[in-house]
Write a protein that holds these residues in place. Structure first.
Motif, mmCIF file in Angstrom:
data_model
loop_
_atom_site.group_PDB
_atom_site.id
_atom_site.type_symbol
_atom_site.label_atom_id
_atom_site.label_comp_id
_atom_site.label_asym_id
_atom_site.label_seq_id
_atom_site.Cartn_x
_atom_site.Cartn_y
_atom_site.Cartn_z
ATOM 1 N N GLY A 122 39.663 5.548 -14.599
ATOM 2 C CA GLY A 122 41.062 5.335 -14.252
ATOM 3 C C GLY A 122 41.531 6.267 -13.147
ATOM 4 N N ALA A 123 41.069 7.523 -13.194
ATOM 5 C CA ALA A 123 41.452 8.476 -12.156
ATOM 6 C C ALA A 123 40.876 8.068 -10.798
ATOM 7 C CB ALA A 123 40.969 9.880 -12.537
ATOM 8 N N VAL A 124 39.622 7.612 -10.791
ATOM 9 C CA VAL A 124 39.018 7.151 -9.536
ATOM 10 C C VAL A 124 39.757 5.937 -9.001
ATOM 11 C CG1 VAL A 124 36.927 6.188 -8.505
ATOM 12 C CG2 VAL A 124 36.757 8.102 -10.102
ATOM 13 N N ALA A 125 40.121 4.998 -9.885
ATOM 14 C CA ALA A 125 40.859 3.810 -9.462
ATOM 15 C C ALA A 125 42.224 4.186 -8.916
ATOM 16 C CB ALA A 125 41.001 2.844 -10.632
ATOM 17 N N ALA A 126 42.903 5.132 -9.572
ATOM 18 C CA ALA A 126 44.212 5.565 -9.092
ATOM 19 C C ALA A 126 44.098 6.222 -7.717
ATOM 20 C CB ALA A 126 44.845 6.524 -10.097
#
Length: 353
Positions: free
Chosen positions: A337-341
């Protein structure tokens, strides 16, 4: 956007569905066969009474090892779920942004009524959900099929029989909830690499390298520390009786390494160390009775026993298996999720040449 996403990913989707169908048939048909070997080996009785486990484990391991199909399916399941994260990143994640950037199609798609950030987030949600579902179903099929092996590995004597343990680095990453987390991380890494590099082949190579490094480093450096290990200490006594041959004595130059067998069914043994009476790690000196020209091995064992050594074992108990599964899977989902954000934020700032 859903229709467009399907049009762009339909080849990958059909391949994934075909692979899932083949896996379901193979493992569904042969699963009862593996369960039957477990039932007839005597392991159910061993699980109830704790007696006869070594004989039952040997019988079960021999029966599985003699069946080439079952052995092949066990390794096939490991390979499928270990390469799935890299496959998700290379063939689902990388094309999501890199395809339009490399071909120049972003000049059309990003100037329509849908903002570029929404374009990315919707596609991330659609394709990411499909990747998670595929990983979950594959893991469910493989884990269900391998359940007799996992149950056997949690009983006494599994290590001596050569049966794989659930905490083994390859088995752990290919069973339970962890494959879903790894697949999502591979997908997110692929999207980020495609957006930053804008070239599909280069991004695929980067994803492959990142996933290979992560899958090697996490079991070595991260997974053992998800919870503080349990440590036990007991006198290290080799003796000269019937079980004396089970102890291990290794001499390397002027260093002596000695240990006795550890019986912790289903646990993940992290380290086994010999300590001297002061609590320091013991590696020598080598007693005179242990030199090759000194005489029988019994005298060497007695000399080592006279040193008053203690054996310290650090391990993760078998009961922590699912806690470790959910902890690693959850951490990978959060990282994804952090990479996607971060990818969405980078896209919002603009990446067009």
């Amino acid at each position: 956007m859903s229709w467009l996403t399907w049009r762009q990913y339909r080849a990958q989707a059909w391949c994934a569905l075909a692979a899932l169908a083949v896996v379901a048939v193979l493992y569904g048909v042969t699963g009862p066969r593996l369960a039957g070997l477990y039932d007839t080996s005597g392991l159910p009785g061993c699980a109830r009474t704790g007696e006869g486990c070594e004989r039952a484990q040997s019988a079960f391991a021999a029966a599985v090892g003699a069946d080439g199909l079952l052995t092949g399916l066990f390794y096939l399941g490991l390979v499928l779920l270990l390469v799935l994260p890299a496959g998700a990143g290379m063939f689902a994640g990388v094309p999501l942004a890199a395809r339009d950037l490399e071909s120049g199609a972003f000049r059309l798609t990003w100037t329509q009524g849908v903002p570029r950030t929404r374009w990315l987030l919707v596609r991330l949600a659609l394709v990411g959900s499909a990747v998670a579902a595929l990983a979950g179903l594959l893991s469910l099929a493989v884990s269900w099929w391998a359940a007799p092996l996992d149950r056997a590995g949690a009983l006494p004597g599994a290590g001596d029989a050569g049966l794989p343990g659930r905490f083994g680095p390859l088995v752990f990453a290919a069973h339970g909830a962890v494959p879903v987390g790894w697949a999502l991380f591979g997908f997110a890494a692929g999207v980020a690499a495609g957006l930053l590099l804008r070239r599909q082949v280069a991004a695929m190579a980067v994803v492959l390298g990142v996933l290979a490094a992560a899958q090697v480093l996490v079991p070595l450096l991260v997974r053992p520390h998800l919870a503080a290990p349990v440590r036990t200490e007991a006198p290290l006594v080799l003796g000269t009786g019937a079980g004396a041959e089970q102890g291990t004595i290794r001499i390397e130059g002027d260093r002596l390494y000695v240990s006795t067998p550890v019986s912790l069914p289903g646990a993940w043994v992290l380290s086994v160390a010999a300590l001297d009476p002061a609590g320091r790690a013991f590696t020598g000196p080598v007693p005179a009775a242990c030199h090759p020209e000194a005489g029988p091995i019994g005298a060497c064992r007695q000399a080592i026993d006279a040193l008053g050594l203690t054996q310290r074992v650090a391990y993760q108990p078998a009961r922590r298996y699912w806690a470790f599964q959910w902890a690693e899977a959850g951490a990978l989902v959060l990282l994804s999720g952090a990479v996607a954000a971060g990818t969405a934020a980078r896209l919002r700032r603009g990446v067009a040449p």
